[in-house]
Design a protein around this motif. Structure first.
Motif, PDB file in Angstrom:
ATOM      1  N   ALA A 197       3.571  13.353  -2.301  1.00 52.24           N
ATOM      2  CA  ALA A 197       2.327  12.630  -1.782  1.00 52.24           C
ATOM      3  C   ALA A 197       2.904  11.494  -0.966  1.00 52.24           C
ATOM      4  N   ALA A 198       1.983  11.320   0.158  1.00 55.26           N
ATOM      5  CA  ALA A 198       2.045  10.096   0.662  1.00 55.26           C
ATOM      6  C   ALA A 198       1.748   8.667  -0.005  1.00 55.26           C
ATOM      7  N   GLU A 199       1.219   8.794  -0.937  1.00 58.38           N
ATOM      8  CA  GLU A 199       0.694   7.527  -1.475  1.00 58.38           C
ATOM      9  C   GLU A 199       1.666   7.131  -2.474  1.00 58.38           C
ATOM     10  N   ASP A 200       2.683   8.045  -2.779  1.00 55.36           N
ATOM     11  CA  ASP A 200       3.598   7.953  -3.957  1.00 55.36           C
ATOM     12  C   ASP A 200       4.634   6.834  -3.536  1.00 55.36           C
ATOM     13  N   PRO A 201       4.709   5.765  -4.165  1.00 55.33           N
ATOM     14  CA  PRO A 201       5.771   4.773  -3.590  1.00 55.33           C
ATOM     15  C   PRO A 201       7.386   4.972  -4.155  1.00 55.33           C
ATOM     16  N   TYR A 219       1.093  13.718 -11.072  1.00 59.48           N
ATOM     17  CA  TYR A 219      -0.011  13.997 -10.129  1.00 59.48           C
ATOM     18  C   TYR A 219      -0.125  15.473  -9.945  1.00 59.48           C
TER      19      TYR A 219
END
Length: 526
Positions: A132-136, A171
């Motif tokens: 996911a793009a939001e995963d740091p 997630y």
């Protein structure tokens, strides 16, 4: 009276024995670690002695005298040199330690280049689904490290993945069947086609275990199974799915094979069975296998809707009340079965009211085996007669209490013609042959946890007993013994299990080679 406790030696003996074995194992490992140098030197001395003995045997006899003189001279010089014996002993121990070292080549740690490439390719294929793009700190990223995502893996001899544990991010929507199906389809394609895979999802640990299953044995012939009364072997499955095995003659040897056992009787929660499949999938084979097992303890009524005579071998046998393939005979047999069920219910009810056990004639199991009964539904509708399936309502609803069991086998294209009573009261389900996931889920109520095989042999499918797990199933080979196109060994196995011919009223024995008809007389209701 108070119960006396068990002796201490019986209650704690197993625990003490386990602790003693663990202590002994620990002591042996510790002693091995401590004595490892001594073991190495001893092994080296033995190898040096063997090398000296071989050298002496290869030396010609005319040169053995000078060789002994040379060895004695060296020993004398070493003895006269200061600290010579000590240095010689140290050199001997060093040589023995070098010769006694473990020479087994070490296995390379980790997979080879081809297997690393396979794992890396599989990792890259999973990136779009587990990132996911939001995963740091993404666990899956392009050109990332697959070692963290695959904590455990095994390969077979051909270099394909045999077992793989996949760690996925929290997630990921692992609770949605659609998301799981996409991952399972991808893994099936990337891990290698033509095999069956078992997918075990662990939502708590965010791990998926993928295991390539070995094909089930399809050449196990029917035989006398070691079961209790009320137990019927539907077929065989994977060792990891059941906690029981049966000793079977498999080929020329005997093996313990895990079975799928269906329990019937008064306390069964799945008293009746429904089997669906494509033409040639093995539903008739399943019914023949059940009939041979049922005849050990009870009576059987067979309805052959196919009209192919595949049950002619059972006609006139002890315990076989009827083998019907005509509409009139089917109606008469099922009507008698319904009347017999009611009679057993009334007799058992009167016995319970009087405080007596049920009569013996209500305890003997009665099996109704129907192969393609929907064929008679169309014939009855065209002839203006009663649907034979309507006569199954009483045995289906009340048969469990009096030992009456109904087994129905039908094809997928005629499954819609099955009555509501058959659908509702057959809680044991079997699907044989090539079937889609949607078809298996519609019949069993749950999808299979394994992928379908590339080649589906006869009798191969899935089974589910009530609300239990879905098992892979392979029905034992039970062909028609009068069919010359099958294996002679399988035909003979069926003939060996057939009960003898029924004794006629005049007391004469019916010869085994006597011609048999396709219909048998229906027993009169008692």
């Amino acid at each position: 009276m108070a119960r006396r406790p068990l002796p201490r030696i019986l209650s704690t003996g197993s625990a003490q024995l386990a602790r003693s074995r663990e202590l002994a194992r620990t002591a042996a490992d510790s002693a091995t670690d401590v004595l490892h140098p001594l073991i190495t030197i001893t092994r080296g001395l033995r190898r040096l002695a063997g090398a000296g003995r071989r050298k002496w045997s290869k030396t010609p006899k005319d040169r053995r005298g000078p060789l002994l003189f040379l060895v004695a001279s060296v020993i004398l010089v070493v003895a006269m040199v200061p600290y010579g014996p000590l240095l010689a002993a140290i050199a001997l121990m060093a040589a023995a330690a070098w010769q006694g070292r473990d020479r087994t080549p070490r296995q390379p740690e980790g997979p080879d280049a081809s297997r690393v490439q396979r794992l890396a390719s599989l990792y890259e294929a999973l990136v779009p689904y587990f990132s996911a793009a939001e995963d740091p700190a993404p666990l899956y990223s392009h050109s990332g490290a697959w070692e963290k995502a695959f904590p455990a893996y095994e390969f077979d001899d051909s270099g394909r993945i045999r077992h793989l544990v996949i760690h996925y991010p929290a997630y990921f929507t692992d609770g949605e069947p659609e998301s799981r199906a996409r991952i399972e389809h991808l893994l099936t394609v990337k891990a290698g086609r033509g095999r069956e895979y078992l997918f075990a999802w662990d939502e708590e640990s965010n791990q998926l275990a993928v295991t390539a299953l070995a094909p089930l044995p399809a050449d196990i012939a029917t035989q006398r199974f070691v079961t209790a009364p009320g137990e019927t072997v539907l077929g065989f499955t994977d060792p990891s799915e059941v906690h029981r095995t049966l000793p079977l003659t498999y080929g020329e040897e005997k093996h313990d094979v895990p079975p799928v056992v269906w329990r019937t009787g008064l306390r069964s929660t799945e008293p009746h069975l429904l089997a669906l499949g494509q033409p040639g999938s093995g539903t008739s084979t399943l019914l023949r296998s059940i009939a041979l097992q049922a005849l050990q303890y009870g009576d059987v009524v067979i309805v052959d809707g196919g009209g192919t005579g595949e049950y002619a071998c059972l006609t006139g046998r002890d315990g076989v009340l009827a083998v019907e393939c005509g509409l009139a005979g089917v109606l008469a047999s099922l009507e008698w079965a319904a009347t017999e069920t009611e009679r057993r219910l009334i007799a058992a009810g009167h016995a319970r009211q009087a405080g007596h056990p049920p009569p013996e004639d209500t305890k003997r199991p009665l099996w109704l085996l129907l192969d393609r009964p929907t064929a008679f539904t169309h014939l009855a509708a065209a002839d203006g007669r009663k649907d034979p399936q309507a006569l199954l309502q009483v045995p289906l609803r009340h048969g469990r209490a009096v030992g009456v069991t109904v087994v129905v086998a039908e094809q997928f294209d005629s499954a819609e013609a099955l009555s509501d009573a058959v659908r509702q009261h057959t809680r044991a389900r079997v699907v044989l042959g090539a079937a889609t996931v949607e078809q298996v889920k519609a019949v069993l109520g749950a999808p299979p946890h394994t992928t379908p095989p590339a080649v589906v042999p006869a009798g191969r499918g899935y089974a589910r007993l009530g609300t239990k797990a879905v098992h892979r199933l392979q029905v034992p080979a039970t062909p028609d013994p009068y069919d010359d196109a099958v294996c002679d060994a399988w035909r003979q196995a069926v003939l060996d299990l057939l009960p003898p011919k029924t004794m006629p009223a005049d007391g004469e024995t019916v010869p085994e080679d006597a011609p048999v008809g396709t219909e048998a007389a229906v027993a009169e209701p008692s």
